[in-house]
Design an enzyme around this catalytic site. Sequence first.
Site, short mmCIF file in Angstrom:
data_model
loop_
_atom_site.label_atom_id
_atom_site.label_comp_id
_atom_site.label_asym_id
_atom_site.label_seq_id
_atom_site.Cartn_x
_atom_site.Cartn_y
_atom_site.Cartn_z
CG ASP A 194 -2.38 0.10 6.09
OD1 ASP A 194 -2.35 1.30 6.40
OD2 ASP A 194 -1.47 -0.69 6.40
CE LYS A 206 0.73 0.94 4.53
NZ LYS A 206 1.12 2.20 5.19
CD GLU A 254 10.18 0.88 5.79
OE1 GLU A 254 10.71 0.40 4.76
OE2 GLU A 254 10.57 0.60 6.94
#
Length: 345
Positions: A245, A192, A282
């Site tokens: 998410d 995601k 990330e």
Amino acid sequence: MKKITVLGAGSWGTALALVLADNHHDVHMWGHRQELIDQIDEKHENHDYLPNVALPASIKATTDMKQALEGTDAIIVAVPTKAIREVLKRANELITSKVPFVHVSKGIEPDTLLRISQMIEQEVPDEKREAVVVLSGPSHAEEVGLRHPTTVTVSSENIEAAQFVQDLFMNNNFRVYTNPDVIGVEIGGALKNIIALAAGITDGLGYGDNAKAALITRGLAEIARLGTQMGGNPLTFAGLTGVGDLIVTCTSVHSRNWRCGNLLGKGYKLEEVLEKMGMVVEGVRTTKGAYQLSKEYKVSMPITEALYHVLFEGKKVDDAVESLMARVKTHEMEDLVNMFENQTK
């Protein structure tokens, strides 16, 4: 009351320490920056990563990992993906009993293409690792720190360990579900971030809601395709660690990945963005790993591929969007229908 060790003093580790302290656990945070640790331990705040949040005075913080780990009942691994192996190697030398490891980071290791639970299994031997549990879901640290209602999922091959972690964190502000699909939960949480980068780019380009809605929807299809091919349950991607998410990360200014993409869409170079933000994003590392996984598993991931070309090959963001829109026509649901049919065979 349990002694819980949180390895990592960033925004997410701090927010989770607050939840655990609210539940009357004996919380010990470890970090390597003395100035930051003193701030948490003495001033009961983390101005660097979680500003404007008063931390419970019961939270203890130290740079001494041995002290933080001594007699612990569970270890929360809350460091960036690139630091996990180094931190686990240090912890492994100091652990004296068999305890569950709960990882709360979201990513894929680019060099090995391993999920984080697999990295933990490699670094921590069976005699020191009771189980590996994943905690994931739509959960900005900023909102958890303010005790806003938040719901997450914990996942483990060991259902008793998952329920133990569920009980550690569950309270009136922080609801925790269990899901046995470790692969699906980890892949949903990691990928995601890629789609959030792309969503930020569309916002930075000023493309509006239509483009972002399509991006989120087709991004979810990419995540589900790869996750299912790797062994995940397609239903997981319709849950908190999938669509949940994805929505929160693609639509919120709290999201580092969205902010990074937004600046890219406004014309900044990746190096400039990362320097400007001063925080780990990330999704950048994960894009490289997911791109390689898509080739290994022969899965079509056009958004991930386009973002890879932007981040690592210098493709212009508007050219990447144009190439996505000019793809060969196809059926929207055919691959998703096949995915569910294969799951039921």
